[in-house]
Scaffold this motif. Structure first.
Motif, PDB file in Angstrom:
ATOM      1  N   GLU A 122       0.830  -1.208   0.000  1.00 47.52           N
ATOM      2  CA  GLU A 122       0.000   0.000   0.000  1.00 47.52           C
ATOM      3  C   GLU A 122       0.865   1.260   0.000  1.00 47.52           C
ATOM      4  O   GLU A 122       0.567   2.226  -0.704  1.00 47.52           O
ATOM      5  N   GLU A 123       1.945   1.257   0.798  1.00 50.07           N
ATOM      6  CA  GLU A 123       2.838   2.416   0.821  1.00 50.07           C
ATOM      7  C   GLU A 123       3.516   2.602  -0.531  1.00 50.07           C
ATOM      8  O   GLU A 123       3.620   3.739  -1.031  1.00 50.07           O
ATOM      9  N   ILE A 124       3.968   1.523  -1.128  1.00 51.31           N
ATOM     10  CA  ILE A 124       4.611   1.598  -2.446  1.00 51.31           C
ATOM     11  C   ILE A 124       3.635   2.169  -3.468  1.00 51.31           C
ATOM     12  O   ILE A 124       3.978   3.070  -4.243  1.00 51.31           O
ATOM     13  N   ASP A 125       2.404   1.673  -3.448  1.00 47.49           N
ATOM     14  CA  ASP A 125       1.411   2.143  -4.410  1.00 47.49           C
ATOM     15  C   ASP A 125       0.992   3.591  -4.158  1.00 47.49           C
ATOM     16  O   ASP A 125       0.632   4.305  -5.082  1.00 47.49           O
ATOM     17  N   THR A 126       1.062   4.035  -2.919  1.00 47.44           N
ATOM     18  CA  THR A 126       0.630   5.388  -2.567  1.00 47.44           C
ATOM     19  C   THR A 126       1.718   6.434  -2.809  1.00 47.44           C
ATOM     20  O   THR A 126       1.452   7.486  -3.395  1.00 47.44           O
ATOM     21  N   ILE A 127       2.953   6.143  -2.367  1.00 51.78           N
ATOM     22  CA  ILE A 127       3.991   7.180  -2.423  1.00 51.78           C
ATOM     23  C   ILE A 127       5.069   6.912  -3.471  1.00 51.78           C
ATOM     24  O   ILE A 127       5.954   7.722  -3.627  1.00 51.78           O
ATOM     25  N   ASN A 128       5.035   5.819  -4.151  1.00 54.27           N
ATOM     26  CA  ASN A 128       5.928   5.326  -5.208  1.00 54.27           C
ATOM     27  C   ASN A 128       7.100   4.541  -4.607  1.00 54.27           C
ATOM     28  O   ASN A 128       7.398   4.656  -3.424  1.00 54.27           O
ATOM     29  N   ILE A 129       7.741   3.766  -5.442  1.00 55.47           N
ATOM     30  CA  ILE A 129       8.761   2.829  -4.982  1.00 55.47           C
ATOM     31  C   ILE A 129       9.976   3.532  -4.377  1.00 55.47           C
ATOM     32  O   ILE A 129      10.518   3.091  -3.364  1.00 55.47           O
ATOM     33  N   LEU A 130      10.414   4.644  -4.960  1.00 56.50           N
ATOM     34  CA  LEU A 130      11.586   5.340  -4.418  1.00 56.50           C
ATOM     35  C   LEU A 130      11.284   5.917  -3.034  1.00 56.50           C
ATOM     36  O   LEU A 130      12.071   5.737  -2.100  1.00 56.50           O
ATOM     37  N   GLU A 131      10.154   6.579  -2.890  1.00 58.70           N
ATOM     38  CA  GLU A 131       9.806   7.165  -1.595  1.00 58.70           C
ATOM     39  C   GLU A 131       9.557   6.074  -0.548  1.00 58.70           C
ATOM     40  O   GLU A 131       9.895   6.235   0.620  1.00 58.70           O
ATOM     41  N   ALA A 132       8.988   4.956  -0.972  1.00 54.32           N
ATOM     42  CA  ALA A 132       8.780   3.836  -0.048  1.00 54.32           C
ATOM     43  C   ALA A 132      10.119   3.229   0.373  1.00 54.32           C
ATOM     44  O   ALA A 132      10.295   2.828   1.527  1.00 54.32           O
ATOM     45  N   THR A 133      11.075   3.189  -0.549  1.00 57.22           N
ATOM     46  CA  THR A 133      12.416   2.710  -0.227  1.00 57.22           C
ATOM     47  C   THR A 133      13.067   3.620   0.802  1.00 57.22           C
ATOM     48  O   THR A 133      13.653   3.152   1.788  1.00 57.22           O
ATOM     49  N   LYS A 134      12.961   4.914   0.589  1.00 61.88           N
ATOM     50  CA  LYS A 134      13.519   5.880   1.547  1.00 61.88           C
ATOM     51  C   LYS A 134      12.863   5.717   2.915  1.00 61.88           C
ATOM     52  O   LYS A 134      13.548   5.747   3.954  1.00 61.88           O
ATOM     53  N   LEU A 135      11.549   5.562   2.930  1.00 62.05           N
ATOM     54  CA  LEU A 135      10.820   5.372   4.185  1.00 62.05           C
ATOM     55  C   LEU A 135      11.318   4.124   4.913  1.00 62.05           C
ATOM     56  O   LEU A 135      11.580   4.141   6.113  1.00 62.05           O
ATOM     57  N   SER A 136      11.476   3.052   4.174  1.00 63.97           N
ATOM     58  CA  SER A 136      11.975   1.799   4.740  1.00 63.97           C
ATOM     59  C   SER A 136      13.383   1.977   5.310  1.00 63.97           C
ATOM     60  O   SER A 136      13.689   1.497   6.412  1.00 63.97           O
ATOM     61  N   MET A 137      14.230   2.690   4.589  1.00 57.96           N
ATOM     62  CA  MET A 137      15.599   2.931   5.050  1.00 57.96           C
ATOM     63  C   MET A 137      15.600   3.769   6.330  1.00 57.96           C
ATOM     64  O   MET A 137      16.351   3.488   7.265  1.00 57.96           O
ATOM     65  N   LYS A 138      14.747   4.775   6.380  1.00 56.49           N
ATOM     66  CA  LYS A 138      14.662   5.611   7.584  1.00 56.49           C
ATOM     67  C   LYS A 138      14.162   4.803   8.782  1.00 56.49           C
ATOM     68  O   LYS A 138      14.616   5.010   9.910  1.00 56.49           O
ATOM     69  N   ARG A 139      13.256   3.879   8.540  1.00 51.65           N
ATOM     70  CA  ARG A 139      12.770   3.007   9.617  1.00 51.65           C
ATOM     71  C   ARG A 139      13.914   2.185  10.191  1.00 51.65           C
ATOM     72  O   ARG A 139      14.018   1.995  11.409  1.00 51.65           O
ATOM     73  N   VAL A 140      14.763   1.675   9.323  1.00 50.14           N
ATOM     74  CA  VAL A 140      15.915   0.887   9.776  1.00 50.14           C
ATOM     75  C   VAL A 140      16.878   1.764  10.567  1.00 50.14           C
ATOM     76  O   VAL A 140      17.332   1.381  11.652  1.00 50.14           O
ATOM     77  N   ILE A 141      17.179   2.926  10.049  1.00 48.58           N
ATOM     78  CA  ILE A 141      18.106   3.840  10.732  1.00 48.58           C
ATOM     79  C   ILE A 141      17.592   4.158  12.130  1.00 48.58           C
ATOM     80  O   ILE A 141      18.357   4.161  13.094  1.00 48.58           O
TER      81      ILE A 141
END
Length: 172
Positions: free
Chosen positions: A53-72
């Protein structure tokens, strides 16, 4: 960059790290090496996720960034120093983006391997539940067999609806 390349070369001459190679060439066996290092407290890593849902809503690049920030954020570092594989920023004070970083940085290659092995395992689990999509072999990419299965069996909750050909199929 020179230091990163040297680190990569040293890794391949070191028996403890010679298993590390660019992620596309990695096998499940390699992940045991990282588990061993984690168990010995020589390596700490976390996995980050972005939902379909996040990928479809904010696009794959922004979802990738979000995922990376979650890890950090899981590391609880006050002022992290980051190296990023790609040509984008996460807007941290101390970060460096490296195009093709998984071939130039041992740290990026290691993170890429851990992520790839985890994703391959997730695809294997999905494959056991939805055998006709052939996810274990195609890793979610639109092979002819996978697209034929979508036409025959439909779209699941695990398919990204903003990606083709699913996006067009859902319009029909």
């Amino acid at each position: 960059m020179r230091g990163e390349s040297q680190c990569w070369q040293e890794a391949h001459s070191n028996p403890e790290t010679q298993e590390i190679r660019p992620p596309k060439k990695v096998t499940f066996r390699c992940c045991g090496f990282f588990k061993k290092l984690q168990k010995e407290k020589k390596l700490q890593y976390y996995l980050g996720y972005a939902s379909v849902e996040e990928i479809d809503t904010i696009n794959i690049l922004e979802a990738t960034k979000l995922s990376m920030k979650r890890v950090i954020n899981k590391f609880n570092f006050e002022n992290p120093h980051l190296i990023i594989d790609g040509n984008f920023s996460l807007n941290y004070q101390n970060e460096k983006s490296i195009i093709g970083g998984d071939k130039k940085s041992l740290s990026i290659a290691s993170a890429s391997i851990i992520a790839k092995v985890h994703r391959d395992r997730l695809m294997s689990i999905l494959d056991s539940k939805f055998t006709f999509y052939d996810w274990k072999k195609n890793a979610g990419y639109g092979t002819k067999k996978h697209i034929d299965a979508i036409h025959k069996h439909g779209v699941t909750q695990f398919h990204r609806k903003s990606f083709e050909p699913i996006k067009s199929l859902l319009k029909k």
